[in-house]
Design a protein around this motif. Sequence first.
Motif, PDB file in Angstrom:
ATOM      1  N   GLU A   1       0.828  -1.190   0.000  1.00 45.07           N
ATOM      2  CA  GLU A   1       0.000   0.000   0.000  1.00 45.07           C
ATOM      3  C   GLU A   1       0.874   1.257   0.000  1.00 45.07           C
ATOM      4  OE1 GLU A   1      -2.320  -0.185   3.583  1.00 45.07           O
ATOM      5  OE2 GLU A   1      -0.559  -0.437   4.845  1.00 45.07           O
TER       6      GLU A   1
ATOM      7  N   GLU B   1      -1.464   5.418   3.019  1.00 43.81           N
ATOM      8  CA  GLU B   1      -2.389   4.377   3.490  1.00 43.81           C
ATOM      9  C   GLU B   1      -1.790   3.622   4.670  1.00 43.81           C
ATOM     10  OE1 GLU B   1      -4.631   3.179  -0.696  1.00 43.81           O
ATOM     11  OE2 GLU B   1      -2.582   2.473  -0.294  1.00 43.81           O
ATOM     12  N   TRP B   2      -0.508   3.353   4.587  1.00 45.25           N
ATOM     13  CA  TRP B   2       0.219   2.663   5.666  1.00 45.25           C
ATOM     14  C   TRP B   2       0.120   3.457   6.966  1.00 45.25           C
ATOM     15  CZ3 TRP B   2       5.906   3.772   6.605  1.00 45.25           C
ATOM     16  CH2 TRP B   2       6.507   2.840   7.451  1.00 45.25           C
TER      17      TRP B   2
ATOM     18  N   ASP C   1      -2.039   5.896   7.681  1.00 46.14           N
ATOM     19  CA  ASP C   1      -3.439   6.047   8.090  1.00 46.14           C
ATOM     20  C   ASP C   1      -3.955   4.799   8.803  1.00 46.14           C
ATOM     21  OD1 ASP C   1      -3.538   8.593   7.061  1.00 46.14           O
ATOM     22  OD2 ASP C   1      -4.562   8.019   5.206  1.00 46.14           O
ATOM     23  N   GLY C   2      -3.510   3.630   8.343  1.00 44.27           N
ATOM     24  CA  GLY C   2      -3.931   2.390   8.994  1.00 44.27           C
ATOM     25  C   GLY C   2      -3.469   2.317  10.432  1.00 44.27           C
TER      26      GLY C   2
END
Length: 231
Positions: free
Chosen positions: A17, A21-22, A24-25
């Motif tokens: 990702e 995204e990394w 945000d996760g």
Amino acid sequence: MLKGVMFDFSGTLFRVESTAEWLDGVLADAGQVLGAAERAGLVRRLEWFGALPGGVAPSEVPAGLQELVDTRDLTPELHRAAYTGLTRAAELPDGVSAEHLYDRHMSPSAWAPYPDAGPTLRELRRRGIPVAVVSNIGWDLRPVFREHGLDPLVDAYLLSYELGAQKPDPRIFLAGCEALGLAPQDVLMVGDHLEADGGATALGCAFHQVPHLPVAERPAALSPLLDLLPS
């Protein structure tokens, strides 16, 4: 005549990702929210130091980390130490853990197959052409293949941390050829990195390079290799 294929993992069959995204996760897991400017700045710093394994290559390796980065794929401990070191260099805010970020990148949900990975592997299986995955990596990627339904299409996994050798060391490619039961001149190596993956040519393997791009930007780089193999 080519009779078998070795594939690289990251940037070839799968892509991790994005850095955003990394991050945000991990923020979501921690119940933490960053302001837009702070988040954007952190994403830029993480990318500058290449903190996400399989993501953007580092523009700068902090002092004292270069040897660790160069040997990171030989053991799980070296891999974790290298990438958590690069992550900490990005100056994480309170509440964001380098260890948590590292752990997230190993989750199967953090990886997506390229659109033609499954179709290409299935066609190779239909033709009876054996497949090995040969990867410089510090953790077990098999769960990623299982999660995405591609594990039954792979005959062997040759992982640097399990072999104690990392590409372009000829030993890892030779182990791949032996796992396929084929001579190097009968095997095609497919990967995104000219130096690391292309090292297979020193043994006599053929090499097919693909671009390391986000999944959405590379719909059909693997399919052409089918023209190089018997039908």
